[in-house]
Design a protein around this motif. Structure first.
Motif, PDB file in Angstrom:
ATOM      1  N   VAL A  15       0.838  -1.200   0.000  1.00 54.92           N
ATOM      2  CA  VAL A  15       0.000   0.000   0.000  1.00 54.92           C
ATOM      3  C   VAL A  15       0.874   1.252   0.000  1.00 54.92           C
ATOM      4  CG1 VAL A  15      -1.640   1.334   1.391  1.00 54.92           C
ATOM      5  CG2 VAL A  15      -2.025  -1.092   1.008  1.00 54.92           C
ATOM      6  N   GLY A  16       1.972   1.217   0.742  1.00 50.36           N
ATOM      7  CA  GLY A  16       2.897   2.351   0.743  1.00 50.36           C
ATOM      8  C   GLY A  16       3.463   2.627  -0.638  1.00 50.36           C
ATOM      9  N   ALA A  17       3.838   1.577  -1.353  1.00 52.81           N
ATOM     10  CA  ALA A  17       4.372   1.745  -2.703  1.00 52.81           C
ATOM     11  C   ALA A  17       3.312   2.316  -3.651  1.00 52.81           C
ATOM     12  CB  ALA A  17       4.891   0.411  -3.232  1.00 52.81           C
ATOM     13  N   VAL A  18       2.080   1.866  -3.518  1.00 54.45           N
ATOM     14  CA  VAL A  18       1.000   2.374  -4.369  1.00 54.45           C
ATOM     15  C   VAL A  18       0.715   3.842  -4.051  1.00 54.45           C
ATOM     16  CG1 VAL A  18      -1.462   2.161  -4.889  1.00 54.45           C
ATOM     17  CG2 VAL A  18      -0.030   0.117  -4.783  1.00 54.45           C
ATOM     18  N   VAL A  19       0.752   4.215  -2.774  1.00 57.16           N
ATOM     19  CA  VAL A  19       0.525   5.613  -2.392  1.00 57.16           C
ATOM     20  C   VAL A  19       1.616   6.503  -2.977  1.00 57.16           C
ATOM     21  CG1 VAL A  19       0.537   7.197  -0.409  1.00 57.16           C
ATOM     22  CG2 VAL A  19      -0.831   5.106  -0.336  1.00 57.16           C
ATOM     23  N   VAL A  20       2.865   6.043  -2.932  1.00 57.08           N
ATOM     24  CA  VAL A  20       3.962   6.810  -3.522  1.00 57.08           C
ATOM     25  C   VAL A  20       3.760   6.947  -5.028  1.00 57.08           C
ATOM     26  CG1 VAL A  20       6.441   6.760  -4.029  1.00 57.08           C
ATOM     27  CG2 VAL A  20       5.636   6.275  -1.721  1.00 57.08           C
ATOM     28  N   PHE A  21       3.330   5.880  -5.688  1.00 60.02           N
ATOM     29  CA  PHE A  21       3.093   5.922  -7.123  1.00 60.02           C
ATOM     30  C   PHE A  21       1.983   6.915  -7.475  1.00 60.02           C
ATOM     31  CE2 PHE A  21       0.790   4.043 -10.837  1.00 60.02           C
ATOM     32  CZ  PHE A  21       1.735   4.342 -11.788  1.00 60.02           C
ATOM     33  N   VAL A  22       0.896   6.873  -6.737  1.00 62.72           N
ATOM     34  CA  VAL A  22      -0.217   7.785  -7.009  1.00 62.72           C
ATOM     35  C   VAL A  22       0.218   9.230  -6.778  1.00 62.72           C
ATOM     36  CG1 VAL A  22      -2.515   8.492  -6.208  1.00 62.72           C
ATOM     37  CG2 VAL A  22      -2.023   6.077  -6.604  1.00 62.72           C
ATOM     38  N   ALA A  23       0.974   9.475  -5.716  1.00 64.83           N
ATOM     39  CA  ALA A  23       1.475  10.826  -5.456  1.00 64.83           C
ATOM     40  C   ALA A  23       2.396  11.285  -6.583  1.00 64.83           C
ATOM     41  CB  ALA A  23       2.206  10.863  -4.120  1.00 64.83           C
ATOM     42  N   LEU A  24       3.208  10.383  -7.096  1.00 63.22           N
ATOM     43  CA  LEU A  24       4.098  10.711  -8.206  1.00 63.22           C
ATOM     44  C   LEU A  24       3.296  11.048  -9.469  1.00 63.22           C
ATOM     45  CD1 LEU A  24       7.080  10.900  -8.987  1.00 63.22           C
ATOM     46  CD2 LEU A  24       6.981   8.490  -9.603  1.00 63.22           C
ATOM     47  N   ILE A  25       2.263  10.287  -9.752  1.00 62.56           N
ATOM     48  CA  ILE A  25       1.411  10.547 -10.912  1.00 62.56           C
ATOM     49  C   ILE A  25       0.728  11.909 -10.770  1.00 62.56           C
ATOM     50  CG2 ILE A  25      -0.657   9.775 -12.150  1.00 62.56           C
ATOM     51  CD1 ILE A  25       1.810   8.035 -12.621  1.00 62.56           C
ATOM     52  N   ALA A  51       9.288   2.683 -13.217  1.00 62.88           N
ATOM     53  CA  ALA A  51       9.864   2.630 -11.871  1.00 62.88           C
ATOM     54  C   ALA A  51       8.935   1.890 -10.912  1.00 62.88           C
ATOM     55  CB  ALA A  51      10.139   4.039 -11.368  1.00 62.88           C
ATOM     56  N   PHE A  52       7.632   2.089 -11.059  1.00 59.05           N
ATOM     57  CA  PHE A  52       6.671   1.401 -10.211  1.00 59.05           C
ATOM     58  C   PHE A  52       6.719  -0.112 -10.445  1.00 59.05           C
ATOM     59  CE2 PHE A  52       2.313  -0.255  -9.586  1.00 59.05           C
ATOM     60  CZ  PHE A  52       2.209  -0.045  -8.219  1.00 59.05           C
ATOM     61  N   VAL A  53       6.818  -0.513 -11.683  1.00 64.85           N
ATOM     62  CA  VAL A  53       6.897  -1.944 -11.997  1.00 64.85           C
ATOM     63  C   VAL A  53       8.158  -2.549 -11.381  1.00 64.85           C
ATOM     64  CG1 VAL A  53       7.214  -3.615 -13.863  1.00 64.85           C
ATOM     65  CG2 VAL A  53       5.492  -1.835 -14.083  1.00 64.85           C
ATOM     66  N   PHE A  54       9.290  -1.863 -11.528  1.00 68.75           N
ATOM     67  CA  PHE A  54      10.538  -2.368 -10.946  1.00 68.75           C
ATOM     68  C   PHE A  54      10.486  -2.364  -9.418  1.00 68.75           C
ATOM     69  CE2 PHE A  54      12.507  -1.146 -15.122  1.00 68.75           C
ATOM     70  CZ  PHE A  54      12.801  -2.454 -15.502  1.00 68.75           C
ATOM     71  N   LEU A  55       9.880  -1.327  -8.837  1.00 68.54           N
ATOM     72  CA  LEU A  55       9.743  -1.253  -7.386  1.00 68.54           C
ATOM     73  C   LEU A  55       8.898  -2.405  -6.859  1.00 68.54           C
ATOM     74  CD1 LEU A  55      10.104   0.275  -4.681  1.00 68.54           C
ATOM     75  CD2 LEU A  55       8.013   1.522  -5.268  1.00 68.54           C
ATOM     76  N   MET A  56       7.767  -2.663  -7.493  1.00 67.05           N
ATOM     77  CA  MET A  56       6.904  -3.753  -7.037  1.00 67.05           C
ATOM     78  C   MET A  56       7.566  -5.115  -7.239  1.00 67.05           C
ATOM     79  SD  MET A  56       4.410  -2.360  -5.582  1.00 67.05           S
ATOM     80  CE  MET A  56       3.242  -3.669  -5.309  1.00 67.05           C
ATOM     81  N   THR A  57       8.354  -5.248  -8.311  1.00 66.17           N
ATOM     82  CA  THR A  57       9.104  -6.485  -8.517  1.00 66.17           C
ATOM     83  C   THR A  57      10.117  -6.684  -7.400  1.00 66.17           C
ATOM     84  OG1 THR A  57       8.838  -6.279 -10.914  1.00 66.17           O
ATOM     85  CG2 THR A  57      10.580  -7.746 -10.126  1.00 66.17           C
ATOM     86  N   GLY A  58      10.832  -5.621  -7.074  1.00 67.82           N
ATOM     87  CA  GLY A  58      11.807  -5.700  -5.985  1.00 67.82           C
ATOM     88  C   GLY A  58      11.156  -6.012  -4.650  1.00 67.82           C
ATOM     89  N   ILE A  59      10.015  -5.389  -4.390  1.00 63.35           N
ATOM     90  CA  ILE A  59       9.296  -5.663  -3.151  1.00 63.35           C
ATOM     91  C   ILE A  59       8.839  -7.122  -3.117  1.00 63.35           C
ATOM     92  CG2 ILE A  59       7.132  -5.194  -1.926  1.00 63.35           C
ATOM     93  CD1 ILE A  59       7.495  -2.250  -2.725  1.00 63.35           C
ATOM     94  N   GLY A  60       8.370  -7.617  -4.252  1.00 63.14           N
ATOM     95  CA  GLY A  60       7.939  -9.019  -4.318  1.00 63.14           C
ATOM     96  C   GLY A  60       9.072  -9.988  -4.036  1.00 63.14           C
TER      97      GLY A  60
END
Length: 68
Positions: A15-25, A51-60
């Motif tokens: 959820v934190g990563a998604v919030v950062v992505f939405v704020a960036l958009i 960057a979001f795709v790579f971030l979520m991949t790294g988190i996974g």
């Protein structure tokens, strides 16, 4: 129903990563927006999505490695 600590951590990080992505958009829209998105804004938006795709991949990978 009780949620395990590991599951709560996974939810919080995701959820934190998604919030950062939405704020960036939103930031890109405010910076490069107006009547339409400029070409620089389009590149910035594309970079943000990549960057979001790579971030979520790294988190996974990080979270999957913790379970092993």
């Amino acid at each position: 129903m009780e949620i395990e600590r590991e599951t709560m951590l996974e939810i919080a990080v995701s959820v934190g990563a998604v919030v950062v992505f939405v704020a960036l958009i939103i930031g890109i829209g405010v910076t490069y927006g107006g009547r339409g998105l400029s070409s620089q804004g389009g590149v910035a938006l594309l970079a943000a999505m990549a960057a979001f795709v790579f971030l979520m991949t790294g988190i996974g990978y990080f979270l999957a490695g913790r379970k092993s």
